[in-house]
Design an enzyme around this catalytic site. Structure first.
Site, short mmCIF file in Angstrom:
data_model
loop_
_atom_site.label_atom_id
_atom_site.label_comp_id
_atom_site.label_asym_id
_atom_site.label_seq_id
_atom_site.Cartn_x
_atom_site.Cartn_y
_atom_site.Cartn_z
N ALA A 187 0.82 -1.20 0.00
CA ALA A 187 0.00 0.00 0.00
C ALA A 187 0.86 1.26 0.00
CB ALA A 187 -0.91 0.02 1.23
N THR A 189 7.21 4.51 5.50
CA THR A 189 6.74 5.85 5.16
C THR A 189 7.42 6.86 6.08
OG1 THR A 189 4.91 6.00 6.75
CG2 THR A 189 4.48 4.78 4.73
N LYS A 198 10.31 7.21 11.76
CA LYS A 198 10.70 7.61 13.12
C LYS A 198 9.54 8.17 13.93
CE LYS A 198 15.16 9.09 11.23
NZ LYS A 198 14.71 8.98 9.83
N VAL A 219 17.78 5.04 13.38
CA VAL A 219 19.02 5.78 13.67
C VAL A 219 20.16 5.13 12.89
CG1 VAL A 219 20.63 6.59 15.43
CG2 VAL A 219 18.21 6.31 16.00
N ALA A 252 20.38 4.41 9.52
CA ALA A 252 20.05 3.53 8.38
C ALA A 252 20.35 2.08 8.75
CB ALA A 252 20.78 3.98 7.12
N GLY A 277 18.32 10.35 -3.12
CA GLY A 277 17.47 9.71 -2.12
C GLY A 277 18.05 9.70 -0.73
N LYS A 333 16.33 11.35 16.23
CA LYS A 333 17.24 10.23 16.47
C LYS A 333 17.79 10.27 17.90
CE LYS A 333 18.44 9.88 11.59
NZ LYS A 333 19.44 10.10 10.53
N GLY A 386 20.70 6.45 2.31
CA GLY A 386 20.63 5.74 1.04
C GLY A 386 19.60 4.65 1.09
#
Length: 371
Positions: free
Chosen positions: A45, A95, A119, A149, A151, A205, A223, A339
């Site tokens: 979705a 999201t 987050k 935190v 990636a 991105g 974070k 990334g």
């Protein structure tokens, strides 16, 4: 090895969500052979439409999504779960939406474990934060969010392991934003205007969907708040002091006007900051969580070019964790902090951890029945 099917409800098919689907498809055979786990996607979705699948059609998900997705209300998803009686459910939130906060508790109550890159649920007010933790216990479900935190870096689990072992943590500091690391690593040594570097970060991105979340310092503050709450510090987001990168006036301007057409307004301000540096200094956006001095802040800071923070490259994060046992030499976690590939891989790692726990429970249940 027996194979366990894990049913995933994927919310978000932007950079991270679509990359996650690709990574899972590419690793499908390896994951099945190595872990005895197959990931199925009965629900994919975005914010407006959903694809319901009774059988896994992951290889063709993009074509199927364009052809067969339909507008939905969240209740439609809950009804689907109720009517299909699916087991081994994990809801994945990749999201950046506030809307998802209202969905976590119903998803838990309908049998879902949770994995989040978003987050917002972990930085909502303490009432919601505590309610979510209580519901996880009641429903006996897991919630992993390592990518909140750093990636794909193992920061949250490392900190949690130290804390649960009784380690006294005194300070956490470093560069927590891969996007801001990328921007200031380049800006400090390259002749390009900041707005051009920002555009590159957005195109790659590296930034949040709205890059003002990065530039405002809010993302780094979130974070720090997440890490503080892992240490049972009852802090709210407002307890983190944020010194705006561009000062109060320009920050307010960016939020009140057409941001896309005003990004060049950033250049003059930062160029002046750059000219004020000593020859051996560079700019870094640093977060500090000082538990002894009760100092919680994020700000743009001049650091020595040859220091650990000054030598960062690319999208690297560098987080220093000071503890009683480590003394003056902190535990350091460093690596790419932004990334879609590393973030998606971190989400996949969280998925596999929960999937393995589900599989173990399934094996125990079968043993009890057969016994």
């Amino acid at each position: 090895m027996s194979v366990t099917t894990i049913n995933i409800l994927l919310f978000g098919i932007g950079n991270v969500g679509s990359t996650l689907l690709k990574q899972i498809e590419e690793s499908r055979d390896f994951i099945a052979k190595q872990n005895g786990i197959v990931f199925n996607f009965p629900i994919i979705a975005n914010s407006t439409v959903v694809l319901f699948q009774n059988a896994d059609q992951q290889q063709a998900w993009e074509t199927d999504f364009k052809r067969s997705s339909i507008p939905y209300q969240f209740q439609d998803i809950l009804d689907f779960l109720k009517n299909t009686h699916l087991e081994n459910l994990i809801a994945v939130d990749v999201t950046a939406s506030d809307v998802m906060l209202g969905r976590y508790l119903p998803l838990l109550q309908h049998g879902c474990h949770l994995v989040a890159a978003n987050k917002k649920p972990n930085t909502a007010d303490l009432n919601f934060y505590s309610l979510l933790r209580s519901e996880l216990v009641v429903q006996r479900k897991h919630f992993l969010y390592e990518t909140n935190v750093g990636a794909g870096l193992p920061i949250i689990q490392t900190l949690r392991n130290l804390y649960q072992a009784g380690e006294r943590i005194t300070r956490i500091q470093g560069v927590f934003s891969g996007s801001l690391s990328y921007m200031f690593n380049r800006f400090s040594v390259e002749p390009f205007p900041f707005s051009q570097i920002l555009a590159d970060a957005e195109r790659n991105g590296y930034t949040e969907p709205d890059s003002r979340d990065d530039l405002s310092g809010t993302d780094v503050a979130r974070k720090l708040l997440i890490l503080a709450r892992e240490l049972q510090e009852p802090l709210e987001l407002d307890d983190i002091s944020i010194e705006p990168i561009f000062g109060e006036t320009l920050t307010r301007l960016l939020h009140e006007t057409d941001y896309r057409s005003n990004k060049q307004a950033l250049n003059r301000y930062l160029e002046e900051r750059k000219q004020q540096l000593d020859p051996d200094e560079v700019l870094r956006f640093v977060g500090v969580l000082d538990l002894e001095k009760r100092r919680f802040e994020v700000k743009l800071t001049a650091v020595k070019r040859l220091s650990a923070l000054g030598q960062l490259h690319g999208t690297d994060n560098l987080i220093e964790i000071y503890t009683e046992s480590y003394g003056r030499n902190p535990l350091v976690v460093q690596g790419a902090g932004a990334g879609k590939e590393v973030t998606a891989r971190g989400v996949l790692s969280d998925l596999l951890q929960i999937a393995q726990l589900v599989k173990q429970r399934e094996v125990v249940r079968i043993s009890e029945v057969s016994g």
